[in-house]
Motif scaffolding. Sequence first.
Motif, PDB file in Angstrom:
ATOM      1  N   LEU A 174     -10.343 -40.179  -6.520  1.00 19.69           N
ATOM      2  CA  LEU A 174      -9.376 -41.074  -7.144  1.00 19.69           C
ATOM      3  C   LEU A 174      -8.473 -40.359  -8.142  1.00 19.69           C
ATOM      4  N   GLY A 175      -9.037 -39.451  -8.944  1.00 22.33           N
ATOM      5  CA  GLY A 175      -8.231 -38.825  -9.991  1.00 22.33           C
ATOM      6  C   GLY A 175      -7.703 -39.900 -10.917  1.00 22.33           C
ATOM      7  N   SER A 176      -6.545 -39.694 -11.493  1.00 23.07           N
ATOM      8  CA  SER A 176      -6.007 -40.705 -12.402  1.00 23.07           C
ATOM      9  C   SER A 176      -5.255 -41.795 -11.650  1.00 23.07           C
ATOM     10  N   ALA A 177      -4.664 -41.497 -10.511  1.00 26.48           N
ATOM     11  CA  ALA A 177      -4.004 -42.466  -9.619  1.00 26.48           C
ATOM     12  C   ALA A 177      -3.138 -43.487 -10.348  1.00 26.48           C
ATOM     13  N   GLY A 178      -2.396 -43.037 -11.329  1.00 28.93           N
ATOM     14  CA  GLY A 178      -1.496 -43.938 -12.037  1.00 28.93           C
ATOM     15  C   GLY A 178      -2.208 -45.042 -12.783  1.00 28.93           C
ATOM     16  N   ALA A 179      -3.445 -44.779 -13.180  1.00 26.11           N
ATOM     17  CA  ALA A 179      -4.264 -45.813 -13.801  1.00 26.11           C
ATOM     18  C   ALA A 179      -4.069 -45.860 -15.311  1.00 26.11           C
ATOM     19  N   ALA A 180      -4.369 -47.028 -15.855  1.00 26.88           N
ATOM     20  CA  ALA A 180      -4.513 -47.168 -17.294  1.00 26.88           C
ATOM     21  C   ALA A 180      -5.822 -46.471 -17.668  1.00 26.88           C
ATOM     22  N   LYS A 181      -6.228 -46.600 -18.900  1.00 25.78           N
ATOM     23  CA  LYS A 181      -7.498 -45.993 -19.306  1.00 25.78           C
ATOM     24  C   LYS A 181      -8.648 -46.760 -18.656  1.00 25.78           C
ATOM     25  N   ILE A 182      -9.359 -46.084 -17.757  1.00 29.52           N
ATOM     26  CA  ILE A 182     -10.524 -46.663 -17.083  1.00 29.52           C
ATOM     27  C   ILE A 182     -11.745 -46.262 -17.900  1.00 29.52           C
ATOM     28  N   THR A 183     -12.429 -47.252 -18.447  1.00 28.99           N
ATOM     29  CA  THR A 183     -13.558 -46.958 -19.332  1.00 28.99           C
ATOM     30  C   THR A 183     -14.920 -47.169 -18.674  1.00 28.99           C
ATOM     31  N   ARG A 184     -14.922 -47.772 -17.498  1.00 29.34           N
ATOM     32  CA  ARG A 184     -16.192 -47.963 -16.790  1.00 29.34           C
ATOM     33  C   ARG A 184     -15.919 -48.013 -15.290  1.00 29.34           C
ATOM     34  N   ILE A 185     -16.727 -47.277 -14.552  1.00 25.02           N
ATOM     35  CA  ILE A 185     -16.688 -47.337 -13.087  1.00 25.02           C
ATOM     36  C   ILE A 185     -18.112 -47.564 -12.614  1.00 25.02           C
ATOM     37  N   GLU A 186     -18.254 -48.530 -11.718  1.00 25.52           N
ATOM     38  CA  GLU A 186     -19.558 -48.824 -11.128  1.00 25.52           C
ATOM     39  C   GLU A 186     -19.440 -48.800  -9.618  1.00 25.52           C
ATOM     40  N   ILE A 187     -20.379 -48.130  -8.982  1.00 25.69           N
ATOM     41  CA  ILE A 187     -20.505 -48.142  -7.528  1.00 25.69           C
ATOM     42  C   ILE A 187     -21.759 -48.932  -7.197  1.00 25.69           C
ATOM     43  N   ARG A 188     -21.595 -49.976  -6.403  1.00 23.15           N
ATOM     44  CA  ARG A 188     -22.739 -50.780  -5.968  1.00 23.15           C
ATOM     45  C   ARG A 188     -22.876 -50.639  -4.455  1.00 23.15           C
ATOM     46  N   VAL A 189     -24.074 -50.307  -4.006  1.00 23.53           N
ATOM     47  CA  VAL A 189     -24.353 -50.120  -2.588  1.00 23.53           C
ATOM     48  C   VAL A 189     -25.346 -51.198  -2.163  1.00 23.53           C
TER      49      VAL A 189
END
Length: 132
Positions: free
Chosen positions: A98-113
Amino acid sequence: MPYAVSVRDRCMYSHSLKFGDAPAFRTGCTAVVDAKLQGPALTGDGVLCDILAAQKALKNVLDVLDHADLDTLPGLEGANTTVEVVAKFIFDAFVGELGSAGAAKITRIEIRVAESDVAKASYFEEDASGVL
């Protein structure tokens, strides 16, 4: 965190599992994967992140796992590929993709499987100064 964006995709894989002294066994599943990104504010364009970029990043990661034998996949060979281990593997690859991909400040990422409709595990990282 007031804003969140989620994307979903799926893949099928096979792998071996071993628990304690019991013999290893082969299994497989169709995993449904959710990637959820959270942050406190939007960009000037009114988005948390480019949702298309997040969808593509998740798809690129899951394409590597799709119809693969996790026992032979670089980065997972030799691991007991529980759903928790798979979630962390997807997380690391997703963030890299993903890299920064024009994003705002991302403070949490969760991957759910989700390996079924009743069994799910997740991995997340949270950092107030930004995960991305």
